[in-house]
Design an enzyme around this catalytic site. Structure first.
Site, PDB file in Angstrom:
ATOM      1  N   CYS A   1       8.560   2.891   2.742  1.00  0.00           N
ATOM      2  CA  CYS A   1       7.677   1.830   3.226  1.00  0.00           C
ATOM      3  C   CYS A   1       6.980   1.228   2.016  1.00  0.00           C
ATOM      4  O   CYS A   1       6.215   1.928   1.334  1.00  0.00           O
ATOM      5  CB  CYS A   1       6.663   2.413   4.207  1.00  0.00           C
ATOM      6  N   GLY A   2       7.252  -0.045   1.750  1.00  0.00           N
ATOM      7  CA  GLY A   2       6.718  -0.691   0.542  1.00  0.00           C
ATOM      8  C   GLY A   2       5.214  -0.886   0.614  1.00  0.00           C
ATOM      9  O   GLY A   2       4.479  -0.501  -0.299  1.00  0.00           O
ATOM     10  N   HIS A   3       4.753  -1.461   1.729  1.00  0.00           N
ATOM     11  CA  HIS A   3       3.296  -1.673   1.826  1.00  0.00           C
ATOM     12  C   HIS A   3       2.596  -0.318   1.845  1.00  0.00           C
ATOM     13  O   HIS A   3       1.527  -0.153   1.275  1.00  0.00           O
ATOM     14  CB  HIS A   3       2.945  -2.501   3.079  1.00  0.00           C
TER      15      HIS A   3
ATOM     16  N   HIS B   1      14.730  -2.786  11.954  1.00  0.00           N
ATOM     17  CA  HIS B   1      13.839  -3.875  11.531  1.00  0.00           C
ATOM     18  C   HIS B   1      14.603  -5.197  11.647  1.00  0.00           C
ATOM     19  O   HIS B   1      15.781  -5.265  11.265  1.00  0.00           O
ATOM     20  CB  HIS B   1      13.408  -3.726  10.075  1.00  0.00           C
TER      21      HIS B   1
ATOM     22  N   ASP C   1       5.106  -6.593  11.052  1.00  0.00           N
ATOM     23  CA  ASP C   1       4.447  -6.298   9.779  1.00  0.00           C
ATOM     24  C   ASP C   1       3.483  -7.426   9.431  1.00  0.00           C
ATOM     25  O   ASP C   1       3.884  -8.589   9.373  1.00  0.00           O
ATOM     26  CB  ASP C   1       5.518  -6.139   8.685  1.00  0.00           C
TER      27      ASP C   1
ATOM     28  N   CYS D   1       6.260  -7.103   3.993  1.00  0.00           N
ATOM     29  CA  CYS D   1       7.186  -5.985   4.155  1.00  0.00           C
ATOM     30  C   CYS D   1       7.931  -5.690   2.847  1.00  0.00           C
ATOM     31  O   CYS D   1       8.838  -6.440   2.455  1.00  0.00           O
ATOM     32  CB  CYS D   1       8.185  -6.229   5.294  1.00  0.00           C
ATOM     33  N   GLY D   2       7.566  -4.583   2.227  1.00  0.00           N
ATOM     34  CA  GLY D   2       8.163  -4.248   0.924  1.00  0.00           C
ATOM     35  C   GLY D   2       9.643  -3.954   1.013  1.00  0.00           C
ATOM     36  O   GLY D   2      10.450  -4.452   0.205  1.00  0.00           O
ATOM     37  N   THR D   3      10.033  -3.135   2.006  1.00  0.00           N
ATOM     38  CA  THR D   3      11.461  -2.822   2.133  1.00  0.00           C
ATOM     39  C   THR D   3      12.218  -4.046   2.657  1.00  0.00           C
ATOM     40  O   THR D   3      13.375  -4.264   2.292  1.00  0.00           O
ATOM     41  CB  THR D   3      11.674  -1.603   3.055  1.00  0.00           C
TER      42      THR D   3
END
Ligand code: PYC
Length: 317
Positions: A92-94, A212, A238, A242-244
């Site tokens: 999870c990027g964030h 997603h 999100d 969304c980082g990913t």
């Protein structure tokens, strides 16, 4: 179900609008030599705690939880397993940006670069003096280009399946417009697409669920290259870019010749917040970088009263 703890200590933050709840103590550590083994233990034995930490009545469906675990690779500062209103994530990027700012807030991390183990692999984060965090994610890639899926009420929708630490279906729709006021409708159409992908047997590697769905469109900010709306695996979208999802989007753009290695991609979210990303080509892989900011919003103790019928939470949808 194991005997629940009475108290779980957490720190909340948000990254470009999207909340992260880092679990510091009170949750029994899952056994396992790898992060994937530990995640499987959580799925099997600890699901009530997942709901209790992120779902109502203590949380809501947009919160991503982050359980800190001992690292599994030499030199990593911690392990982390992310979870949400329906299950557990690969990366999870964030959330990772929230984790490093939380570690910094707690005095457990200095300015500079750290390695962090996740079920998707070991990632890195670099915290600058001014709080800007740069995440070096796991390699991203386009898996299937121009897939067509028949969505009831919408007809045929065409998009890319790409990986950025989680699996994404990436597409553009003429409507609804990527506007916060259309939130309910955007959730409805992206959920319909996700359901249709599942029904149609369209998956990631080895049958991996595409959980997603990312809609793209023109930016509204002058400093952005594109705007998105990202449906997360459960009932929420999100609030951050969304980082990913930005990683997967950059891999898709790169495969189409629309983004070169090193070129910046500034991804605006449905809330108007921004991540800056770029790709690095390394040993035949595309390594995504994501930059953004998180802010700590609270530190608290969650109480699990044995008499409370909702102590393990519930998901309304
Ligand atoms: O930033 O990668 C992300 C993410 C995934 C789900 C929610 N946020």
């Amino acid at each position: 179900m194991r005997q629940p703890p009475g108290e779980i200590e957490v720190v909340d933050s948000h990254t470009e609008g999207e909340p992260t709840r880092v679990v510091l103590s009170g949750w029994p550590q899952p056994e396992g030599a790898t992060m994937l083994q530990r995640r499987a233990v959580l799925e099997r034995d600890h699901d009530a705690l997942r709901r209790g930490v992120v779902c109502e009545p203590r949380g809501h469906d947009a919160i991503v939880g982050a359980l800190l675990t001992p690292p599994v690779t030499p030199g990593a500062v911690t392990g982390v397993i992310f979870f949400n209103d329906v299950g557990y994530l690969g990366m999870c990027g964030h959330g990772l940006i929230g984790v490093v700012r939380t570690l910094q807030f707690l005095g457990r991390m200095e300015i500079g670069r750290v390695a962090i183990d996740t079920p998707a692999g070991t990632v890195h984060a670099d915290v600058a003096q001014d709080g800007l965090v740069t995440v070096e994610n796991v390699p991203a890639r386009l898996h299937l280009a121009d897939v067509q899926v028949e969505v009831p009420g919408m007809g045929r929708v065409r998009g890319d399946v790409a990986y950025g630490g989680n699996w994404f279906f990436i597409t553009e729709l003429a409507e609804p417009a990527l506007d916060l006021t259309n939130g309910k409708e955007l959730l409805r159409v992206t959920t319909a697409i996700r359901d249709a992908l599942k029904r149609g047997g369209i998956t990631g590697d080895d049958g991996a669920l595409i959980d997603h769905v990312e809609l793209g469109g023109p930016p509204r900010r002058e400093d952005a290259d594109g705007r998105n709306f990202v449906l997360c695996p459960g009932a929420a979208y999100d609030r951050s870019p969304c980082g990913t999802g930005t990683s997967a989007k950059m891999a898709s753009l790169h495969a189409r010749g629309a983004l070169q290695a090193g070129e910046r991609w500034r991804q605006e979210s449905i809330t108007g917040s921004l991540f800056t990303g770029w790709l690095e080509e390394r040993d035949g892989a595309l390594v995504p970088y994501i930059q953004g900011r998180a802010y700590v919003t609270s530190r608290s103790t969650l109480l699990f009263d044995a008499d409370d019928p909702f102590r393990f939470g519930f998901a309304p949808t």
